[in-house]
Design a protein around this motif. Structure first.
Motif, short mmCIF file in Angstrom:
data_model
loop_
_atom_site.label_atom_id
_atom_site.label_comp_id
_atom_site.label_asym_id
_atom_site.label_seq_id
_atom_site.Cartn_x
_atom_site.Cartn_y
_atom_site.Cartn_z
N PRO A 90 -9.19 -7.48 -7.91
CA PRO A 90 -8.12 -7.11 -8.84
C PRO A 90 -7.13 -8.23 -9.09
CG PRO A 90 -8.53 -5.31 -7.32
CD PRO A 90 -9.32 -6.48 -6.82
N ALA A 91 -6.76 -8.99 -8.05
CA ALA A 91 -5.81 -10.09 -8.21
C ALA A 91 -6.44 -11.26 -8.96
CB ALA A 91 -5.29 -10.55 -6.84
N ILE A 92 -7.68 -11.59 -8.64
CA ILE A 92 -8.37 -12.70 -9.32
C ILE A 92 -8.50 -12.40 -10.81
CG2 ILE A 92 -10.55 -13.98 -9.48
CD1 ILE A 92 -10.93 -13.45 -6.48
N LEU A 103 0.43 -8.37 -6.56
CA LEU A 103 -0.92 -7.85 -6.44
C LEU A 103 -1.73 -8.66 -5.43
CD1 LEU A 103 -2.86 -5.70 -7.44
CD2 LEU A 103 -3.52 -7.23 -9.30
N THR A 104 -1.54 -9.97 -5.42
CA THR A 104 -2.24 -10.83 -4.46
C THR A 104 -1.87 -10.44 -3.03
OG1 THR A 104 -2.10 -12.65 -6.07
CG2 THR A 104 -2.72 -13.22 -3.81
N GLN A 105 -0.59 -10.18 -2.80
CA GLN A 105 -0.16 -9.78 -1.46
C GLN A 105 -0.79 -8.45 -1.07
OE1 GLN A 105 4.02 -10.23 -0.62
NE2 GLN A 105 4.00 -8.62 0.94
N LYS A 106 -0.87 -7.53 -2.01
CA LYS A 106 -1.42 -6.21 -1.70
C LYS A 106 -2.91 -6.28 -1.36
CE LYS A 106 -0.21 -1.89 -1.28
NZ LYS A 106 0.91 -1.49 -0.40
N VAL A 107 -3.67 -7.06 -2.15
CA VAL A 107 -5.10 -7.15 -1.85
C VAL A 107 -5.33 -7.91 -0.55
CG1 VAL A 107 -5.74 -7.00 -4.29
CG2 VAL A 107 -5.47 -9.26 -3.23
N THR A 108 -4.45 -8.86 -0.24
CA THR A 108 -4.58 -9.59 1.02
C THR A 108 -4.35 -8.65 2.20
OG1 THR A 108 -3.76 -11.59 -0.06
CG2 THR A 108 -3.75 -11.57 2.34
N GLU A 109 -3.37 -7.76 2.08
CA GLU A 109 -3.16 -6.76 3.12
C GLU A 109 -4.34 -5.80 3.20
OE1 GLU A 109 0.56 -4.79 2.46
OE2 GLU A 109 1.62 -6.66 2.11
N VAL A 121 1.42 -15.36 1.32
CA VAL A 121 1.12 -15.22 -0.11
C VAL A 121 2.23 -15.79 -1.00
CG1 VAL A 121 0.67 -13.57 -1.97
CG2 VAL A 121 -0.48 -13.31 0.23
N PRO A 122 3.52 -15.43 -0.78
CA PRO A 122 4.57 -16.06 -1.60
C PRO A 122 4.61 -17.59 -1.43
CG PRO A 122 5.42 -14.11 -0.53
CD PRO A 122 4.08 -14.37 0.08
N PHE A 123 4.39 -18.05 -0.20
CA PHE A 123 4.34 -19.48 0.05
C PHE A 123 3.20 -20.12 -0.75
CE2 PHE A 123 3.34 -22.98 3.28
CZ PHE A 123 4.27 -23.86 2.72
N SER A 130 -11.91 -1.43 -5.99
CA SER A 130 -11.16 -0.50 -6.82
C SER A 130 -9.78 -1.07 -7.12
CB SER A 130 -11.01 0.85 -6.12
OG SER A 130 -10.31 0.69 -4.90
N PRO A 131 -9.27 -0.85 -8.33
CA PRO A 131 -7.96 -1.40 -8.69
C PRO A 131 -6.85 -0.76 -7.88
CG PRO A 131 -8.70 0.12 -10.37
CD PRO A 131 -9.85 -0.05 -9.42
N ILE A 132 -5.79 -1.52 -7.67
CA ILE A 132 -4.60 -1.01 -7.01
C ILE A 132 -3.64 -0.57 -8.09
CG2 ILE A 132 -2.65 -1.62 -5.53
CD1 ILE A 132 -4.47 -3.60 -4.12
N ASP A 133 -3.41 0.73 -8.17
CA ASP A 133 -2.61 1.27 -9.27
C ASP A 133 -1.20 0.72 -9.28
OD1 ASP A 133 -4.68 2.77 -10.28
OD2 ASP A 133 -4.21 4.51 -9.04
N ASP A 134 -0.61 0.56 -8.10
CA ASP A 134 0.74 0.03 -8.04
C ASP A 134 0.90 -0.73 -6.72
OD1 ASP A 134 3.40 -0.57 -8.02
OD2 ASP A 134 4.08 1.43 -8.59
#
Length: 447
Positions: free
Chosen positions: A271-273, A288-294, A307-309, A428-432
């Protein structure tokens, strides 16, 4: 009246008439197809109003993303640094993260140089030095080093100087750590503001399918296939180089270094890519990148730092593959011979100077930094501006994949990766991505 009669006379339940929800990835694909179609119509039929509308739609989407960049970067970096106090061996994790950022950047720039030397992207294009023009934004080592420290606290936000914003956020975060309990009120406020910004940014992200129509459509309508044809080799080189890193180097590192399934990584990170490809913004994709990483099993406390770094400094596409290929391309157009020392300088700039890209759309500052280091004409940047939106999509997708990859590798090697979560990660997509997990779902960092 009997009970049975009452039941038999009850009205039958009507089937649901709700419109089925279209998956976010499907919306993006529809946006891509519609953008190409409308762009082709606008160019082939010379429909000026359609071209202008597509341009305005794309510009508004990008502007909305940029609107959130400055405060988002500041509070994300500040909070991420202070979150390290919750992690055991924080200094070790931070140093390992930086080390793997550098290793993967070095591999990426080597691949970019190899492809450029093999294909000679500047030969046979028909372009001349007269086709180039000076860039509006430039970068040099003096500007890079002196530009880190702002002259005031307002200008970096108004001029969107992300590098200076990162500097101020890092200073504030370290100061908060030193203050300890006395900084709790400001940290609580910062975390609340960050959540607010991420929520607002997610609303913008939901507009990505519409933004895609405008961005892709305007690129096709404005540049056309003829112009793209002049850059065919260079464009193909960027896409091939990014694909080799994305689908070759990254899976190899996951399988051999992290010892986890590459397929699972792409399922979880997709989803992030996908969003990065469309938005062309690492910072815009950051929540979104942080969420998929978690979701891939990286502890939240560590992911909120890495991720922010990475979103502001980890740019394998924009700061490694692209400047390597672009330098070779421009040198061939201007008939400048590059030697082994020049290629080593390109590698050095890519590894050390990647923070200059700062996660925004485009990599002009990084490219001018590379060209000025090599002594190549900065007018060469103008040669690549026309094709930039097309290649920036693949560059940013590679950037974001790398920003999720390194935390997974470091977590696996430090034995803090939740392998159960990793193996169960889905595409699956992350809705939020701004929704927080329950206490039972949180991954605790252990010694």
């Amino acid at each position: 009246m009997s009970v049975s009669a009452s039941v038999s006379e009850a009205p039958e339940a009507k089937p649901s008439s709700r419109i089925p929800k279209v998956p976010f990835w499907a919306q993006i694909i529809v946006g891509l197809v519609l953008g190409v179609l409308l762009g082709w119509i606008a160019r082939s039929q010379d429909v000026s109003w359609l071209k202008e509308t597509l341009g305005q739609v794309g510009d508004i989407f990008v502007q909305l993303l940029k609107l959130a960049v400055a405060p988002l970067v500041f509070f994300a970096i500040l909070v991420s640094i202070t979150n390290l106090r919750k992690v055991n061996n924080a200094a070790r994790l931070a140093s390992r993260t930086l080390l793997w950022f550098m290793i993967t950047s070095l591999i990426a720039v080597a691949i970019g140089l190899a492809i450029g030397l093999i294909t000679n992207p500047g030969s046979g294009t028909g372009l001349t030095p007269q086709d180039g023009k000076m860039p509006k934004r430039e970068g040099s080592w003096i500007d890079f080093l002196t530009g880190i420290v702002p002259t005031d606290v307002i200008t970096p936000f108004t001029e969107l100087n992300v590098l200076q914003i990162v500097f101020m956020a890092a200073v504030a975060g370290i100061a908060a750590l030193k203050l300890g309990d006395r900084a709790k009120p400001i940290l609580a406020l910062s975390e609340s503001v960050l959540e607010l910004l991420q929520k607002a940014l997610w609303w913008v992200i939901r507009l990505a399918p519409i933004g895609t129509v405008g961005l892709i459509g305007f690129a096709i309508a404005d540049y056309g296939w003829d112009l793209i044809g002049k850059y065919a080799t260079f464009t193909a080189d960027v896409y091939v180089g990014c694909a080799i890193v994305l689908f070759g180097v990254y899976p190899l590192l996951l399988a051999t270094v992290a010892k986890v399934s590459p397929v699972q990584f792409f399922k979880g990170a997709w989803p992030a890519i996908q969003l990065a490809f469309v938005s062309r913004s690492s910072v815009g994709t950051m929540p979104l990148t942080q969420k998929v990483t978690e979701r891939l099993g990286v502890p939240k406390e560590y992911a909120s730092f890495a991720v922010p770094f990475g979103a502001t400094t980890k740019m394998d596409g924009c700061a490694a593959i692209y400047p390597a290929l672009a330098a070779i391309f421009i040198a061939q157009i201007f008939d400048v011979q590059l030697g082994i020392q020049d290629y080593l300088l390109i590698a050095f700039v890519s590894v050390v100077g990647s923070a200059a890209t700062a996660g925004l759309t485009g990599a002009t500052v990084m490219l001018t930094l590379t060209l000025s280091t090599l002594g190549l004409p900065l007018e060469g940047v103008g040669l690549l501006m026309a094709i930039d939106p097309i290649i920036d999509m693949m560059r940013t997708a590679t950037n974001v994949a790398g920003q999720a990859l390194v935390p997974v590798i470091v977590s696996a090697r430090e034995k803090i990766l939740d392998h159960t979560a990793y193996e169960n990660a889905s595409s699956s997509p992350i809705d939020d991505p701004t929704e927080t997990r329950t206490e039972d779902e949180k991954v605790l960092v252990t010694a």
